[in-house]
Enzyme design. Sequence first.
Site, short mmCIF file in Angstrom:
data_model
loop_
_atom_site.label_atom_id
_atom_site.label_comp_id
_atom_site.label_asym_id
_atom_site.label_seq_id
_atom_site.Cartn_x
_atom_site.Cartn_y
_atom_site.Cartn_z
N HIS A 12 25.86 16.75 -4.07
CA HIS A 12 25.12 17.39 -5.17
C HIS A 12 25.62 16.88 -6.52
CE1 HIS A 12 23.08 20.29 -2.61
NE2 HIS A 12 24.23 20.48 -2.01
N LYS A 13 26.94 16.77 -6.61
CA LYS A 13 27.51 16.26 -7.87
C LYS A 13 27.09 14.81 -8.09
CE LYS A 13 31.95 17.20 -8.48
NZ LYS A 13 33.35 17.76 -8.37
N ASP A 68 36.49 17.40 -12.22
CA ASP A 68 36.84 18.62 -11.50
C ASP A 68 36.13 19.73 -12.25
OD1 ASP A 68 38.17 19.86 -9.33
OD2 ASP A 68 39.55 20.78 -10.75
N PHE A 151 23.25 23.89 -6.68
CA PHE A 151 24.22 24.02 -5.59
C PHE A 151 25.29 25.03 -6.00
CE2 PHE A 151 28.01 21.74 -7.19
CZ PHE A 151 27.49 21.16 -8.32
N GLY A 152 26.26 25.22 -5.12
CA GLY A 152 27.41 26.08 -5.45
C GLY A 152 27.01 27.47 -5.94
N TYR A 153 27.53 27.83 -7.11
CA TYR A 153 27.31 29.17 -7.66
C TYR A 153 26.03 29.26 -8.50
CZ TYR A 153 32.23 29.86 -6.38
OH TYR A 153 33.41 29.95 -5.69
N ASP A 154 25.21 28.23 -8.53
CA ASP A 154 23.99 28.24 -9.36
C ASP A 154 23.11 29.48 -9.14
OD1 ASP A 154 24.53 26.00 -10.82
OD2 ASP A 154 23.37 24.63 -9.57
N ARG A 180 28.25 19.95 -16.88
CA ARG A 180 28.24 18.54 -16.48
C ARG A 180 27.33 17.73 -17.40
NH1 ARG A 180 27.63 19.80 -11.77
NH2 ARG A 180 29.84 20.00 -11.33
P1 ITT Z 1 35.01 16.79 -4.95
O1 ITT Z 1 36.38 17.39 -5.20
O2 ITT Z 1 34.98 15.84 -3.80
O3 ITT Z 1 34.42 16.20 -6.21
P2 ITT Z 1 34.11 19.54 -4.83
O4 ITT Z 1 32.82 20.21 -4.52
O5 ITT Z 1 35.34 20.11 -4.18
O6 ITT Z 1 33.99 17.97 -4.51
P3 ITT Z 1 35.25 20.36 -7.29
O7 ITT Z 1 36.63 20.29 -6.78
O8 ITT Z 1 34.99 19.88 -8.69
O9 ITT Z 1 34.27 19.53 -6.38
O10 ITT Z 1 34.76 21.86 -7.12
C1 ITT Z 1 33.69 22.28 -7.85
C2 ITT Z 1 33.16 23.58 -7.27
O11 ITT Z 1 32.78 24.42 -8.40
C3 ITT Z 1 31.87 23.32 -6.51
O12 ITT Z 1 32.12 23.11 -5.12
C4 ITT Z 1 31.07 24.57 -6.80
O13 ITT Z 1 31.48 25.60 -5.96
C5 ITT Z 1 31.49 24.92 -8.23
N1 ITT Z 1 30.60 24.26 -9.22
C6 ITT Z 1 30.92 23.23 -10.05
N2 ITT Z 1 29.86 22.83 -10.78
C7 ITT Z 1 28.84 23.62 -10.38
C8 ITT Z 1 27.48 23.68 -10.74
O14 ITT Z 1 26.95 22.83 -11.62
N3 ITT Z 1 26.73 24.60 -10.15
C9 ITT Z 1 27.25 25.44 -9.25
N4 ITT Z 1 28.51 25.44 -8.83
C10 ITT Z 1 29.32 24.53 -9.39
#
Ligand code: ITT
Length: 200
Positions: A12-13, A68, A151-154, A180
């Site tokens: 997603h990132k 991060d 994704f994530g907490y969106d 981001r």
């Molecule tokens: P990498 O370390 O491999 O990059 P990761 O998902 O573990 O992958 P992070 O350590 O940066 O990446 O953790 C970021 C977490 O924060 C991510 O898994 C989400 O739970 C949350 N997060 C970050 N940006 C977000 C976004 O734009 N929308 C929703 N949740 C987000």
Amino acid sequence: MQKILLATSNRHKYLEFSRLLYPLTLEALPEDLKRLLPNETAKSYRDNAKLKGMALSEIYEGFVLADDSGLEVFSLHGEPGIFSSRYAGEGSSAQENIDKLLKNLQSKNITDRRARFVCALVLVKKKKVLFETTAFCYGIIADRQKGGGGFGYDPIFIPEGYSLTMAELDEKQKDLVSHRGKACQELKAFFLENRMEGHS
Ligand code: ITT
């Protein structure tokens, strides 16, 4: 323009960064190199991003971009913070993390739901940090999850000035307000100012 290797295992990132940094070209981390991503043992977003960027710079000559990121809820003293991706335990799903956060707020009867997303971004080349920034997106945690985008907490984050969750916004809207998105604007300006296409 040289390619930039993105030091993340999060698909997603990668997709977000690719559209945010266009026309710069991002290379996804090949599956067999994901094992080189270090554990996030640092105490700050910035240092964790550096750990990832430096580790990949050991084996990649060109630009390496690492971030991060996380969500901070003020009334929970910044939780889940740097532990956002594993809030409900190592390997936890986005749904498990959301459930834990909503349950936490509910069980503690917390009414102050102010929060922010954080993104620390680092650009490395030949093990030197060329650029770094940290950007924020302020908002509140919704009472319940809504929307299927992002994704994530969106699904539980409502950005300031909106009544919809980040997961209900379209990609363009999220990119305009997101942590981001803001960090990438700064990175693009840095590339332009420094004419980085000629940098080697
Ligand atoms: P990498 O370390 O491999 O990059 P990761 O998902 O573990 O992958 P992070 O350590 O940066 O990446 O953790 C970021 C977490 O924060 C991510 O898994 C989400 O739970 C949350 N997060 C970050 N940006 C977000 C976004 O734009 N929308 C929703 N949740 C987000």
